[in-house]
Design an enzyme around this catalytic site. Structure first.
Site, PDB file in Angstrom:
ATOM      1  N   ARG A 166       0.881  -1.185   0.074  1.00  0.00           N
ATOM      2  CA  ARG A 166      -0.013  -0.060  -0.080  1.00  0.00           C
ATOM      3  C   ARG A 166       0.829   1.170  -0.117  1.00  0.00           C
ATOM      4  O   ARG A 166       0.415   2.327   0.560  1.00  0.00           O
ATOM      5  CB  ARG A 166      -0.938  -0.054   1.212  1.00  0.00           C
ATOM      6  N   SER A 215     -11.376  -0.520   1.994  1.00  0.00           N
ATOM      7  CA  SER A 215     -10.775  -1.043   3.547  1.00  0.00           C
ATOM      8  C   SER A 215     -10.368   0.290   4.085  1.00  0.00           C
ATOM      9  O   SER A 215      -9.595   1.035   3.445  1.00  0.00           O
ATOM     10  CB  SER A 215      -9.742  -1.811   3.237  1.00  0.00           C
ATOM     11  N   GLU A 297      -5.509   2.966   5.891  1.00  0.00           N
ATOM     12  CA  GLU A 297      -5.442   2.644   4.464  1.00  0.00           C
ATOM     13  C   GLU A 297      -5.976   3.961   3.638  1.00  0.00           C
ATOM     14  O   GLU A 297      -5.486   3.977   2.791  1.00  0.00           O
ATOM     15  CB  GLU A 297      -6.094   1.199   3.957  1.00  0.00           C
TER      16      GLU A 297
END
Length: 306
Positions: A166, A215, A297
């Site tokens: 990420r 998410s 995130e």
């Protein structure tokens, strides 16, 4: 301040809430929608260097705070959503939706099916090394084209971006405009069937009808769910949130989804502050309960309401 001449659309004091999936956020000082790469490069070259810029995709993974952004937000549209199949390679503009790229590639017998359920566009997928089912953007990445803050058009390799879970090392103010992928081959019908199965599974397990941003927190172990039956769940974000008793928790108009506890929902009238405050409360409770520190995130940008 005098802004550069453009062929695209430049709007002052543009409220951003309708451009994000969570439908929250105050105004940006400016919103720039460039006509094409040349227009973007000239704009960035001529914009005073002290003015911050913030590239924004489809706003699927973003909380803009209620006070808005003291920056020029750059949002790419029609001039940047091309998808081209070149032999065994797929070339896609930064504004091309992940799902559209997956479908067009599959029709050509190229397997980018992992992108089908990722809510967002290719620029964000590269920037965040988006992944699903244990596959990441980095796995099939060849190169990206970007425009630097100084207005130069450059080619970026995987080494330049330094892909991690990420994360990438894209320099501040640089804007990805296109990416090229080299996915494995597959049979078009089988790829279509796999994507249909993934969509059905997603809709069964995630609150896809709600206002969410995907998410909320990264998985603590630092890898995506594989979707396989043998996947272990002890260190998934949703599991440690459940263990801390935060499934369904609410603050104002913000709620952690009952259906999937790693999804933050705007139930209708949430402010960005409601959403961020609830997220921080979840992080605190998880840490108190398990000693695990969750990392956001969802990207959070801008200033709180005055």
């Amino acid at each position: 301040m005098r802004m550069p001449e453009t062929r695209g659309k430049l709007t002052e004091h543009r409220v951003l809430s309708d451009l994000t999936w969570l439908r929250v956020g105050g105004p940006a000082d400016w919103l720039f929608q460039p006509a094409d790469v040349e227009d973007l490069a000239a704009f960035l070259r001529d914009l005073p260097p002290e003015v911050p810029v913030f590239p924004m995709g489809v706003g699927s993974n973003l909380i803009v705070r209620d006070g808005g952004l003291r920056a020029v937000v750059i949002r790419m549209g029609r001039g940047f959503n091309h998808i081209e199949i070149e032999g065994d390679r797929v070339r896609a503009g930064a504004a091309a939706l992940d799902a559209h790229v997956a479908r067009k590639a599959a029709a050509a017998g190229l397997d980018l099916t992992f992108l089908r359920t990722i809510p967002g566009a290719i620029g964000g997928a590269v920037r965040m090394n988006a992944g699903c089912y244990g596959i990441y953007t980095a796995d099939y990445f060849v190169e990206a084209t970007a425009v630097t803050r100084a207005g130069e058009v450059v080619t970026l390799t995987a080494g330049d971006l330094n892909f991690r879970y990420r994360q990438t090392d894209l320099p501040e103010g640089w804007v990805i405009v296109e990416a090229v992928f080299a996915p494995p081959r597959g049979e078009a019908g089988a790829l279509e069937a796999r994507m249909a199965e993934q969509l059905a599974k997603r809709d069964a397990t995630q609150p896809t009808k709600e206002r969410t941003a995907g998410s909320t927190f990264r998985n603590p172990a630092g890898f995506s769910s594989t979707g396989r039956a043998d996947d272990v769940h002890d260190l998934k974000a949703w599991k440690v949130i459940d263990d801390a008793g935060m499934r369904g928790a609410r603050i104002g108009g913000a709620q952690m989804s009952e259906k999937h506890s790693n999804f933050l929902i705007n139930t209708g009238d949430a402010t960005a502050q409601d959403l961020e405050t609830l997220g921080e409360e979840v992080r605190k409770r998880v840490f108190q309960n398990s000693g695990i520190e969750l990392h956001w995130e969802i990207m959070r940008v801008g200033e709180p309401a005055p």
